[in-house]
Design an enzyme around this catalytic site. Structure first.
Site, mmCIF file in Angstrom:
data_model
loop_
_atom_site.group_PDB
_atom_site.id
_atom_site.type_symbol
_atom_site.label_atom_id
_atom_site.label_comp_id
_atom_site.label_asym_id
_atom_site.label_seq_id
_atom_site.Cartn_x
_atom_site.Cartn_y
_atom_site.Cartn_z
ATOM 1 N N HIS A 371 32.555 33.822 43.312
ATOM 2 C CA HIS A 371 32.223 32.906 42.227
ATOM 3 C C HIS A 371 30.719 32.670 42.118
ATOM 4 O O HIS A 371 30.178 32.588 41.019
ATOM 5 C CB HIS A 371 32.968 31.578 42.395
ATOM 6 C CG HIS A 371 32.769 30.900 43.709
ATOM 7 N ND1 HIS A 371 33.107 31.487 44.896
ATOM 8 C CD2 HIS A 371 32.271 29.689 44.029
ATOM 9 C CE1 HIS A 371 32.821 30.656 45.891
ATOM 10 N NE2 HIS A 371 32.304 29.568 45.383
ATOM 11 N N GLU A 611 46.408 44.058 41.495
ATOM 12 C CA GLU A 611 45.423 43.875 42.568
ATOM 13 C C GLU A 611 46.077 43.677 43.933
ATOM 14 O O GLU A 611 45.385 43.374 44.908
ATOM 15 C CB GLU A 611 44.502 42.698 42.243
ATOM 16 C CG GLU A 611 45.224 41.460 41.775
ATOM 17 C CD GLU A 611 44.295 40.435 41.105
ATOM 18 O OE1 GLU A 611 43.072 40.543 41.287
ATOM 19 O OE2 GLU A 611 44.809 39.552 40.413
ATOM 20 N N ASN A 634 38.484 44.968 42.728
ATOM 21 C CA ASN A 634 37.812 44.156 43.747
ATOM 22 C C ASN A 634 38.821 43.580 44.745
ATOM 23 O O ASN A 634 38.665 43.704 45.958
ATOM 24 C CB ASN A 634 37.024 43.026 43.094
ATOM 25 C CG ASN A 634 35.900 43.547 42.221
ATOM 26 O OD1 ASN A 634 35.630 44.737 42.196
ATOM 27 N ND2 ASN A 634 35.256 42.667 41.485
ATOM 28 N N CYS A 682 39.033 46.793 35.478
ATOM 29 C CA CYS A 682 38.002 45.772 35.276
ATOM 30 C C CYS A 682 37.248 45.408 36.548
ATOM 31 O O CYS A 682 36.499 44.437 36.566
ATOM 32 C CB CYS A 682 38.619 44.508 34.672
ATOM 33 S SG CYS A 682 39.863 43.724 35.711
#
Length: 751
Positions: A371, A611, A634, A682
């Site tokens: 973040h 994910e 990620n 993404c």
């Protein structure tokens, strides 16, 4: 004199005695290569040392090569036979150097006549130290036994070099941190890239969010009065109100009331009144201010309430602002212009405040927290993460240059370094001003590739349009939640989402529902502590357990999509059941909106982030029931490889090109093709030009990336021939070893 392998290995005592007779580590290494050359019966023996910060190998000692090259010859990690040895951490033995495609010809080194080559890595556990090399004029001179002997010597050398470093450190004249800092200052510090960009400025240390425990400054005016305190109070309030207004204008989605706590403390009669009472009783204003701030700091830090603990940062920040306005020294405009922030930890709100106060960039101790890095990217602030032992070597108030793209910190950068980076900065600025981006992206053979933008803050939209994106492939909706003290209500969320839809003007927009937990924490959830938050209550799990929050967000997204082309994506889905439950909630929200008479997008498409390994394994099952799938590499890498990307000790294992990751991506892409389900990607893998041929080759032609990366990725896609890309993907999918994939990507031959 022939080789006598059985007598070659000398013991640690022999090396230790060499060190004891040496005046420096370089003297020791030079003596060592002479002894190793003798024992190995080799014409040449050389030692290269490795610097992790610059990722360069330097020739430190040699018997048989040009002595003038010692200390001057440098090789990048991975370049040539020597660089390859250390990068792959494996021995290299070549019968004739001229037959190897990895060999380098270095003018003036004097190695042209040497045919046989053998190199072994010098390492301490998993830490790269250097390379030990032997060479000889006779081809095929070295054999497997020689390799084993040289590896043994390298192990012994590593141990002695380690002890040598420690002993020489103990024998330094100054028993302070200055020698270590001078060593850091003589080169550069290598960290981990977190947010792209370059920034220059003086180091400003902020411990635990602000500059340590509040204390009286060393120098201050001799006479200060109650009137001076009142002036400082009024000036601080004016500054904070202005910053709050400016932040609200530029970052309306996340920065509303970020300085609210500061202003509330200023308005607290107990706080300001306590300072006044001490001044009236004869206490100097500075002492009264410091004592009162520290009294509140103690109360806040001792509290079991996490929200109150967090306010300790705000209190210290306010105290420093008041103090600087009181003494009249400090910041003329009370900002961080020309300063690089060094902090052991920062909250998302801290980053926003410091960016509003014009901080140039950030150096953060520890592992990457997603973040913080993402907010810095959206604010165009470079950030580098460094290990704790390196963090302590960066002196406060020294000039720094940070390169957030490479993860590099230059301490007291030279004029040459500054000039080089100024050229890069100007080139990047020109690219943003007039980006060379085409409206359509096509491969060399005409296949359409679709480039979408990852949007974190509303401020990203201007850049996204400037770079002519085809839509928003991922809007991370959690940031308004991460920054604020309370959850934004449905209407607040609607206003944010609606601005995105309007900015895209009919282009596709994909909203990802709230993804918190793991390294994205929301303080106003209450006192929720988990031993392993990455495997805990995060993503869709949190939303399905907090359906009131989930429903408000879904209603806001549905309403914002009215008249637009919108999709809603659910994060961290592990089973078809979770998707079905989330879909049912969306359907219920539609009924609620119908009952309220609200307009919304009845055609909103629903999809998932892939994910988790379980989602990969069920890719075909998902493809049958969802409208689309987006691969979030990620988290996928983190969960498939069991690597905590925020843990600096294992972050090197976080590899987007791991064979398991490549096969997982292909499996999801194949499921999408089979069931005609839209598949995009993404994660950060989509911003790596080297990986574009593979992604296109497995059939993923829809990429969502940061707007700034559009020119690079468009250029990479335009260079691809799809037939060749398919062959590239098939070849990469056959590899079972990471080293094979690395060699392939670097264009080296694979053994």
């Amino acid at each position: 004199m022939g080789k006598a392998n059985i007598n070659m290995t000398f013991d640690i005592e022999e090396l230790s005695s060499l060190f004891e007779k040496s005046n420096s580590l370089d003297d020791f290494l030079q003596a060592a290569v002479s002894v190793v050359a003798y024992h190995m019966r080799a014409a040449v023996c050389s030692i290269y040392s490795y610097d992790e910060a610059s990722r360069m190998l330097t020739l430190r000692a040699s018997q048989g090569l040009n002595r003038n090259a010692i200390g001057k010859l440098q090789l990048p990690l991975g370049q040539g036979l020597v660089g390859r040895t250390l990068k792959e951490l494996c021995s290299v033995c070549v019968g004739c150097v001229s037959d190897s495609s990895d060999s380098l010809s270095i003018e003036g080194l004097g190695e042209e006549r040497y045919k046989a080559f053998m190199a072994v890595p010098i390492r301490r556990q998993l830490t790269r130290v250097g390379v030990l090399v032997v060479q000889d004029v006779q081809p095929d001179y070295f054999d497997k036994t020689d390799e084993q002997v040289l590896e043994t010597i390298a192990v012994q050398l590593a141990a002695v070099i380690e002890n040598a470093d420690l002993l020489m450190g103990l024998h330094r004249k100054k028993d302070t941190l200055e020698p270590a800092r001078a060593k850091a200052a003589s080169g550069l510090v290598k960290g981990r890239p977190a947010s792209d960009g370059v920034a220059c400025g003086k180091a400003r240390l902020l411990v635990s969010g602000r500059a340590g425990r509040f204390r009286v400054p060393e120098t201050m005016p001799a006479t200060l009065t109650m009137e001076d305190f009142d002036r400082a109070l009024a000036e601080s309030e004016r500054q904070l109100q202005k910053m709050q207004f400016d932040a609200g204008e530029a970052l309306s989605d996340v920065a509303q009331l970020i300085f609210n706590a500061h202003l509330l403390i200023l308005a607290d009669e107990e706080f300001t009144g306590g300072i006044r009472r001490q001044i009236q009783q004869g206490t100097p204003p500075v002492d009264a201010l410091v004592a009162t701030v520290n009294q509140y700091v103690d109360i806040f830090s001792a509290s079991s309430n996490p929200r109150l603990k967090e306010k300790e940062h705000d209190l210290k920040d306010l105290g420093h602002r008041l103090l600087e306005n009181l003494v009249g020294g400090g910041r003329a405009h009370v900002d961080y212009s020309g300063q690089i922030i060094l902090a052991d930890t920062l909250l998302p709100s801290d980053v926003l405040k410091l960016a509003t106060e014009k901080a140039e960039g950030f150096i953060i101790q520890g592992g990457i927290t997603a973040h913080i890095a993402i907010i810095c990217r959206s604010l165009h602030k470079p950030m580098v993460m460094v290990d704790p032992e390196v963090f302590g070597l960066i002196p406060e108030n020294w000039e720094l240059l940070i390169d957030g793209t490479q993860g590099t910190v230059f301490i007291k950068p030279s004029s040459e370094v500054l000039a080089k980076y100024e050229e890069l900065r100007q080139a990047a600025s020109m690219q943003e001003t007039s980006p060379a981006v085409k409206a359509e992206t096509r491969t060399a053979d005409g296949t359409s590739i679709h480039l979408f933008a990852n949007i974190n803050l509303l401020s990203d939209l201007e850049l996204a349009n400037k770079f002519r994106v085809e839509g928003v492939g991922l809007y991370r909706s959690e940031f308004p939640f991460l920054i604020r003290d309370t959850f934004p209500m449905e209407e607040e969320q609607y206003q944010i989402y609606r601005r995105i839809v309007e900015a895209m003007d009919g282009r596709e927009v994909t909203f990802r529902t709230l993804d918190i937990g793991g390294d994205k924490l929301v303080a106003h959830l209450g006192e929720v502590e988990e031993d392993n938050p990455f495997l805990g209550l995060r993503g869709i799990r949190f939303l399905l357990q907090n359906k009131d929050i989930f429903s408000e967000q879904i209603c806001a997204m549905l309403r914002a999509g009215s008249g637009g082309n919108t999709r809603i994506m659910f994060p961290l889905i592990s089973s078809v059941d979770e998707f079905v439950e989330a879909r049912e909630l969306v359907q219920n929200c539609m009924k609620v909106l119908d009952g309220r008479g609200e307009v919304y997008n009845h055609e909103t498409k629903l999809g998932i982030m892939v994910e988790l390994p379980s989602a990969v394994a069920q890719a075909e099952d998902f493809a049958r029931v969802v409208d689309f799938m987006s691969i979030g590499t990620n988290d996928l890498i983190q969960y498939m490889l069991a690597v905590d990307r925020t843990n600096a000790m294992v972050s090197r294992l976080y590899l987007s090109y791991h064979p398991a990751i490549l096969r997982a991506i292909e499996l999801v892409a194949a499921a999408g093709r089979k069931h005609q389900t839209d598949v995009s990607i993404c994660g950060d893998i989509a911003r790596d030009p080297k990986m574009i041929p593979f992604l296109l080759g497995v059939g993923i032609t829809k990429l969502s990336i940061a707007p700034r990366r559009m020119p690079d990725i468009q250029q990479a896609a335009e260079a691809v021939n799809m037939d060749e890309a398919v062959c590239t993907a098939l070849q990469m999918l056959k590899f079972s070893r990471i080293s094979e994939v690395e060699a392939f990507l670097e264009g080296r031959s694979i053994r």
